[in-house]
Design a protein around this motif. Structure first.
Motif, PDB file in Angstrom:
ATOM      1  N   MET A 193       0.909  -1.089   0.179  1.00 55.38           N
ATOM      2  CA  MET A 193       0.133   0.309  -0.360  1.00 55.38           C
ATOM      3  C   MET A 193       0.812   0.774   0.227  1.00 55.38           C
ATOM      4  N   GLN A 194       2.056   1.101   0.201  1.00 56.07           N
ATOM      5  CA  GLN A 194       2.637   2.584   0.331  1.00 56.07           C
ATOM      6  C   GLN A 194       3.592   2.973  -0.896  1.00 56.07           C
ATOM      7  N   ILE A 195       3.844   1.234  -1.341  1.00 54.47           N
ATOM      8  CA  ILE A 195       4.625   1.852  -2.771  1.00 54.47           C
ATOM      9  C   ILE A 195       3.482   2.324  -3.587  1.00 54.47           C
ATOM     10  N   ALA A 196       1.936   1.473  -3.332  1.00 49.26           N
ATOM     11  CA  ALA A 196       1.004   2.318  -4.566  1.00 49.26           C
ATOM     12  C   ALA A 196       0.656   3.427  -4.377  1.00 49.26           C
ATOM     13  N   SER A 197       1.001   3.946  -3.052  1.00 47.07           N
ATOM     14  CA  SER A 197       0.694   5.370  -2.305  1.00 47.07           C
ATOM     15  C   SER A 197       1.492   6.586  -3.023  1.00 47.07           C
ATOM     16  N   CYS A 198       2.596   6.172  -2.705  1.00 49.91           N
ATOM     17  CA  CYS A 198       3.862   6.989  -3.460  1.00 49.91           C
ATOM     18  C   CYS A 198       4.005   7.069  -4.809  1.00 49.91           C
ATOM     19  N   ALA A 199       3.473   5.824  -5.265  1.00 46.71           N
ATOM     20  CA  ALA A 199       3.721   5.820  -6.928  1.00 46.71           C
ATOM     21  C   ALA A 199       2.405   6.760  -7.330  1.00 46.71           C
ATOM     22  N   ASP A 200       1.386   6.565  -6.990  1.00 43.73           N
ATOM     23  CA  ASP A 200       0.104   7.724  -6.669  1.00 43.73           C
ATOM     24  C   ASP A 200       0.558   8.901  -6.757  1.00 43.73           C
TER      25      ASP A 200
END
Length: 254
Positions: A193-200
Motif C-alpha cells: 500500500m505504501q508503494i502504491a500510494s507513493c507511486a500515485d
C-alpha cells in the motif's frame, strides 16, 4: 545497398519490429532486479512454476546487477548459450548482453528479436534486469514491469527507486509487485500500500497488482492462488498483442 531500393522505405523505424511481433506468441515479462531481495532466485522460480502450470516453457534471461556475465559467443550464437534447466524452464546468463544490441536510437529492443530467434520453442521470456536496462528495452511500450521486493526497508527503497526510473525515463507507468514475505508478515500489505500510494502521489504511476510469495516455499509446490491468477491474466492474448505493438513503437520513441 540493393535491399534498400528493392521496396519502399517503411513508414517509420518501428515497422520491422511491428511486423516481427504482430503474430508472436511469446510473452516478454520485464522483471526489475533488486539486489536487496534475499530470495530473488526463489521468486523467479515461482514465476516459472506458475507459467509452467499453464503448459508454458519459460526462458529466464538473467541480466541483473549480480547475475552471471554473458558468454562472449552470446552476441553471435545466442542459442548455444541457452541452458535447459527442466522440461519447462531454460536459462540465459545475460548481464551486459542487452546493450550489445543497442541501435542508433538508444533502444535495445533488437535484443528481444534476437532472443525470439534463439529460442523459438519458448512461450514466456522473463527479462530479469536493472531498471536502466529495462528502460532501453521497453520504453514507451505497453509492458507492465514486475517489481521485486521483500519486507526489509532497503529492498522496498530500491523497488520504489526503480519504479521512478521506469516511469520518468521510459514512460512505463503501470507496474506490478512481487513481494517476498512470510504468510504471517505484519508488514507485507502495508509495504504494498505504501508503494502504491507513493507511486500515485509522487510519480503519477500505478501499482496495478501485487502478489505475496512465501520465501520458504518449494519451487515444486503449486502456485498460490494470487500468483496463479496473475500468471493467467498475463498470458491472455490481448495483453500480449498490446505489448508487442508497444515494443515496436519503442524503437522510434526511445
Amino acid at each position: 545497398m540493393t535491399a534498400l531500393h528493392s521496396r519502399p522505405a517503411p513508414l517509420d523505424q518501428a515497422d520491422g519490429l511491428r511486423r516481427l511481433f504482430a503474430h508472436a506468441r511469446v510473452r516478454f515479462v520485464p522483471v526489475v532486479s533488486n539486489p536487496h531481495v534475499a530470495f530473488g532466485g526463489v521468486m523467479l522460480e515461482r514465476l516459472c512454476t506458475a507459467f509452467g502450470e499453464h503448459g508454458r516453457h519459460t526462458l529466464v534471461v538473467d541480466a541483473g546487477e549480480h547475475s552471471p556475465v554473458h558468454a562472449e559467443m552470446a552476441t553471435l550464437e545466442m542459442a548455444e548459450c541457452i541452458e535447459p534447466l527442466s522440461p519447462q524452464v531454460s536459462y540465459l546468463a545475460a548481464r551486459g548482453l542487452p546493450i550489445k544490441f543497442v541501435d542508433t536510437h538508444g533502444s535495445t529492443a533488437p535484443f528481444l528479436q534476437a532472443v525470439s530467434d534463439a529460442a523459438p520453442h519458448v512461450d514466456v521470456v522473463l527479462i530479469h534486469a536493472t531498471a536502466a536496462d529495462l528502460c532501453r528495452l521497453f520504453a514507451r511500450s505497453e509492458a507492465r514491469p514486475l517489481l521485486l521486493a521483500d519486507d526489509r526497508p532497503a529492498s522496498v527503497t530500491h523497488a520504489y527507486a526503480a519504479m521512478k526510473v521506469l516511469t520518468q525515463r521510459a514512460g512505463l507507468i503501470v507496474h506490478d509487485l512481487l513481494l517476498s514475505a512470510a504468510p504471517n508478515s505484519p508488514r507485507a500489505e502495508r509495504i504494498a500500500m505504501q508503494i502504491a500510494s507513493c507511486a500515485d502521489d509522487f510519480l503519477g504511476a500505478v501499482l496495478r497488482d501485487w502478489v505475496q510469495i512465501d520465501p520458504a516455499s518449494d519451487a515444486r509446490e503449486a502456485p498460490a492462488p494470487a500468483l496463479r491468477r496473475w500468471a493467467q491474466e498475463l498470458l491472455q492474448p490481448a495483453g500480449a498483442m498490446a505489448m508487442a505493438a508497444g515494443m515496436a513503437d519503442s524503437a522510434v520513441m526511445n
